[in-house]
Motif scaffolding. Structure first.
Motif, PDB file in Angstrom:
ATOM      1  N   TYR B  66     -45.202  -9.491  23.084  1.00 19.68           N
ATOM      2  CA  TYR B  66     -43.993  -9.934  23.798  1.00 19.68           C
ATOM      3  C   TYR B  66     -43.396 -11.084  22.990  1.00 19.68           C
ATOM      4  N   PHE B 111     -38.107  -9.549  24.101  1.00 18.20           N
ATOM      5  CA  PHE B 111     -38.281  -8.146  23.742  1.00 18.20           C
ATOM      6  C   PHE B 111     -39.758  -7.835  23.572  1.00 18.20           C
ATOM      7  N   PHE B 112     -40.045  -6.562  23.492  1.00 18.44           N
ATOM      8  CA  PHE B 112     -41.417  -6.079  23.575  1.00 18.44           C
ATOM      9  C   PHE B 112     -41.691  -5.141  22.401  1.00 18.44           C
ATOM     10  N   TYR B 136     -46.298 -13.399  21.653  1.00 14.86           N
ATOM     11  CA  TYR B 136     -47.491 -13.407  22.502  1.00 14.86           C
ATOM     12  C   TYR B 136     -48.169 -12.044  22.367  1.00 14.86           C
TER      13      TYR B 136
END
Lengths: 279, 139
Positions: B66, B111-112, B136
């Motif tokens: 993340y 965003f992912f 993360y």
């Protein structure tokens, strides 16, 4: 029952019922309980109990915090700064949300590792319109069935058959491994979604929802609501834009089983609407 | 210790320590370690090692990533970023964006990035100011 470091078995030892119960039954039950927690996100609307400047401390779970701030227009500009680390007060800035135009609103979503401190500071007079937190893996999950069999209670001097070993050991280990592997699965979805329609996350997983939208012809935006009941009224994320070309992205979480809906102000242009179901 | 497919036990076999340790102890320890790993998150301040110029990065952590980027229009009225992410190199799927219309309106863009996926951040209209890029790695 908690976890016991599995014993190292040695040849020619007399295996008691106590050994089997502690090292097989109890450990299997512990692992199953922990694995079932993985798809859990505990949502808390803490809007009424959070404030600027105050330092908060996360517990032992991974926390996702979605903080929506608003600028009413009384100042020339307002600023929100987000900090998180293990210091008191936390000094590592992880995000910033500043408004220079009146009546704007936007959600900032940050991740707070376990045991971290976090706080939001401000300049001038923005307000907090929503503050929602999700603790991931923060509670007992719904037991997943699969091929799991409740581990047997071993009795003294009973003859251990291959059926017992295959059911209670082999099959349960395979079940746990299968559930663990399933947590590595994910799905990126670009759904067709309508405003003011209630949806439910029935994926069995935690849903991370992303929306990127652009200002329409006048003040416009999207508000996202999410709750355990089928008429969700808990505001979890929002963006309100007031200027031509303005474009923002917001993110929030939808726990498994929760209901959610999107409410629009005017009709902004949605560039991205995606969610990813994980764990 | 890694995972060993649990054996199928048969009657009247001699169960020795190797069988018990490999198929029960080690497999339980493997699962315990895997479960604990899911509860962890690794946060990286990647600001110094990332660029908003179309450079392609890949999530090789084996975990879900993340990311948040804080950016703002700093010289022109209209500046922003577009973020692309997918399994291809270079990625072409737009997954998040920011476009500022007034100076210094900082915003956090989330965003992912799934495991193994590529991602890049390009500017829109003009390169915006930016200062915080955190990543993360989860679960």
């Amino acid at each position: 029952m908690g976890w016991t470091i599995p014993k190292t078995w040695v040849d020619d030892e007399y295996i008691t019922d106590s050994m089997l119960n502690v090292h097989i039954r109890d450990n299997m039950n512990y692992l199953k309980t922990e694995v079932d927690k993985h798809s859990v996100a505990v949502q808390a609307d803490v809007t009424g109990s959070r404030a600027y400047t105050t330092v908060y401390t996360n517990g032992s779970f991974i926390r996702v915090a979605a903080i929506t701030t608003k600028y009413g227009g009384a100042d020339s500009y307002v600023d929100n700064q987000f900090f998180a680390d293990t210091n008191t007060p936390p000094s590592t800035q992880v995000g910033r949300c500043m408004f220079t135009g009146a009546n704007q609103e936007c959600t900032t979503t940050i991740i707070i590792p376990p045991e971290y401190n976090y706080r939001v500071t401000k300049y001038n007079s923005p307000t907090i319109s929503a503050w929602v937190e999700w603790d991931l893996m923060g509670a007992e999950g719904t037991p997943t069935a699969g091929t799991w069999t409740t581990p047997k209670l071993w009795k003294p001097r009973e003859m251990v058959t291959h059926t017992m070993m295959n059911t209670d050991v082999r099959d349960n280990l395979l079940c746990l491994k299968g559930l663990e592997d399933k947590h590595a699965d994910w799905e990126y979805v670009s759904p067709g979604t309508s405003y003011n329609t209630v949806y439910q996350n029935t994926s069995g997983k935690i849903r991370f929802c992303f929306i990127c939208a652009e200002y329409a012809t006048t003040t416009s935006g999207i508000a996202c609501y999410c709750a355990a009941n089928d008429n969700p009224t808990t505001l979890v994320a929002k963006m309100i834009m007031t200027g031509l070309f303005m474009r923002n992205t917001i993110m929030f979480i939808i726990p498994n089983g929760y209901y959610y809906k999107f409410v629009n102000t005017q009709t902004p242009t949605v560039y991205v609407f995606k969610y990813v179901d994980i764990l | 210790m890694g995972w060993t497919a649990p054996r199928t036990w048969v009657d009247e076999e001699f169960v020795d320590e190797t069988l018990m340790n490999t198929h029960i102890k080690d497999n339980q320890a493997y699962l315990k370690s895997s479960v604990e790993t899911h509860k962890t998150v690794t946060r990286t301040n990647a600001t110094a090692s990332r660029a908003i110029d179309g450079t392609v990065y890949q999530n090789t952590s084996g975990k879900y990533r993340y990311c948040t980027i804080t950016c703002y229009a700093d010289t022109a009225q209209v500046e922003g970023i577009n973020i692309y992410c997918d399994a291809d190199n270079p990625p072409t799927t737009l997954i998040a964006a920011y476009l500022g219309i007034a100076l210094y309106q900082n915003k956090v863009v989330p965003f992912f990035v799934p495991p193994g996926y590529y991602y890049k951040v390009d500017y829109n209209a003009a390169t915006p100011g930016w200062g915080l890029w955190f990543e993360y790695d989860l679960f």
